[in-house]
Design an enzyme around this catalytic site. Structure first.
Site, short mmCIF file in Angstrom:
data_model
loop_
_atom_site.label_atom_id
_atom_site.label_comp_id
_atom_site.label_asym_id
_atom_site.label_seq_id
_atom_site.Cartn_x
_atom_site.Cartn_y
_atom_site.Cartn_z
N LYS A 80 3.98 -19.53 6.96
CA LYS A 80 4.99 -19.94 7.94
C LYS A 80 5.92 -18.76 8.28
O LYS A 80 6.17 -18.48 9.45
CB LYS A 80 5.79 -21.15 7.41
CG LYS A 80 4.91 -22.38 7.16
CD LYS A 80 5.71 -23.62 6.82
CE LYS A 80 6.38 -23.60 5.47
NZ LYS A 80 5.45 -23.56 4.32
N THR A 81 6.40 -18.08 7.24
CA THR A 81 7.29 -16.93 7.48
C THR A 81 6.53 -15.79 8.16
O THR A 81 7.05 -15.14 9.07
CB THR A 81 7.91 -16.43 6.16
OG1 THR A 81 8.41 -17.56 5.45
CG2 THR A 81 9.03 -15.45 6.39
N ASP A 125 14.04 -21.53 7.55
CA ASP A 125 13.12 -22.05 6.54
C ASP A 125 13.72 -23.35 5.98
O ASP A 125 14.94 -23.53 6.02
CB ASP A 125 12.98 -21.00 5.43
CG ASP A 125 11.70 -21.20 4.63
OD1 ASP A 125 10.89 -22.06 4.99
OD2 ASP A 125 11.52 -20.47 3.63
N THR A 174 8.36 -28.00 4.54
CA THR A 174 7.29 -28.56 3.71
C THR A 174 7.27 -30.08 3.85
O THR A 174 6.37 -30.73 3.36
CB THR A 174 7.55 -28.21 2.23
OG1 THR A 174 8.91 -28.54 1.92
CG2 THR A 174 7.33 -26.74 1.96
N ARG A 233 -0.58 -16.42 -0.32
CA ARG A 233 0.44 -15.80 -1.18
C ARG A 233 -0.06 -15.70 -2.61
O ARG A 233 0.19 -14.73 -3.32
CB ARG A 233 1.74 -16.62 -1.13
CG ARG A 233 2.87 -15.97 -1.94
CD ARG A 233 4.10 -16.85 -1.97
NE ARG A 233 4.73 -16.94 -0.67
CZ ARG A 233 5.56 -17.93 -0.32
NH1 ARG A 233 5.83 -18.91 -1.16
NH2 ARG A 233 6.09 -17.93 0.88
#
Ligand code: ADE
Length: 351
Positions: A80-81, A125, A174, A233
């Site tokens: 997302k980032t 976020d 989320t 990640r």
């Protein structure tokens, strides 16, 4: 008025100069500079999201307008980032990063909004954790690029409209279900990110290994991908742990066997489950007879925050069917019992 509390601005930059005093520690890590793809062309996986963004960005550029606001939903670590960075890069805007919990007061948000230039990107976020008072300021900012201040009260109340530059909000969450309808409805683009296919994770591992000059053999990449819970990640983090292991205990090359050995040391089993994942499964199996059991009861037994379990632990276990959610609570899927037995032997049998 802004007060002395810590800056809600976690990160702000042009798309090139990424070093600022406000940058987040995890963003200062090596992978931030070298492993994140900076364009949609380089982005691996999430093909529908990538295509949607490619079209929307190309169309906005053609019209000479900012992109519509974008809402990205999905478990942590899926990009997302990274996509917010890419949107800023592709649109040629500066990126400002913050988060819902960091914006405690309306003034925190107003301070950021009034410093945005035309075409800048604001990334929030955990947008579902925005305080209600702050969220309400966002409505007119998103819709009309304006914020309304109300002075005085009762019959003396006057309002003043402050114009903002046209910016693009990228919200990440989320828990899309916790977003209020007025906020959700103000996003023009909404995409859910799903766990990555193993083949995409192999490509991501190979790309990262290339950038970090790591000698990752195809079988090593395959095992790494299989044990990364569908999450880029995690693949990148494990790659670095395995690199350390290969350099100290091996010949510097990463083979399938190297990954097996290094990840056993990390407590990561054949399905990529972590010690916390297994404690979660074992709690349901041993304390609650396999379920169904409510999340609060599991959290209390594990002495973990239920939010951590819901946001971080459960999504992958639900995706793989190791856990099933029913109206009566969580229960183990059939394969969880057999996995717990073999997973325990593999990881804990080392002792
Ligand atoms: N690194 C982390 N995520 C990635 C992705 N989706 N594509 C390419 N490189 C990445």
């Amino acid at each position: 008025m802004m007060d002395e509390s810590p800056s809600p601005l976690l990160f702000s930059s042009g798309t090139r100069d990424l070093t600022t005093p406000h940058s987040r520690p995890e963003d200062q890590a090596e992978e931030f500079f070298s492993l994140r793809p900076s364009s949609l062309r380089e982005y691996i996986g999430q093909s529908e999201t990538v295509e949607t963004l490619e079209i929307a960005i190309a169309a906005a550029k053609k019209r000479g307008e900012p992109l519509e606001h974008v809402l990205l939903h999905g478990p942590p670590g899926l990009g997302k980032t990274t996509l917010a960075h890419i949107i800023a890069h592709e649109m040629g805007g500066r990126l400002t990063l913050t988060s819902g919990p960091a914006l405690e007061k309306a003034g925190d948000l107003v301070g950021i909004l009034t410093h945005l230039s035309e075409g800048d990107i604001l990334f929030i976020d955990e947008i579902h954790r925005l305080p209600r008072m702050v969220e309400e300021f966002l409505y007119s900012a998103m819709e009309d690029f304006a914020i309304d201040f109300v002075f005085d009260k009762g019959v003396h109340a006057r309002s003043h409209r402050f114009r903002l530059n046209r910016f693009v909000l990228v919200g990440a969450t989320t828990r899309v279900g916790l977003l209020s309808a007025p906020l959700r409805d103000r996003f023009g683009l909404f995409r859910s990110l799903d766990f990555y296919e193993e083949t995409d994770l192999v490509r991501i591992a190979a790309r990262s290994a290339d950038l970090l000059e790591i000698r990752l053999h195809p079988e090593g990449a395959q095992v790494l991908a299989r044990r990364s819970r569908g999450t880029p990640r995690i693949v990148n983090r494990l790659l670095k742990r395995v690199r350390d292991y290969a350099q100290v205990r091996g010949d510097g090359h990463i083979y399938g066997k190297t990954v097996h050995e290094a990840l056993a040391l990390e407590g990561i089993d054949a399905l990529g489950l972590t010690p916390l994942d297994r404690r979660y499964l074992r709690t349901i199996a041993e304390f609650y007879g396999g379920g169904p059991v409510g999340i609060e009861a599991i959290a209390a037994t594990l002495q973990e925050e239920s939010d951590t379990l819901v946001d971080v632990v459960e999504p992958y276990l639900l995706k793989t069917g190791l856990v099933v959610r029913t109206s009566a609570g969580r229960r183990l899927g059939a394969q969880a019992f057999s996995h717990l037995g073999s997973g325990l032997r593999e990881v804990e049998g080392r002792k």
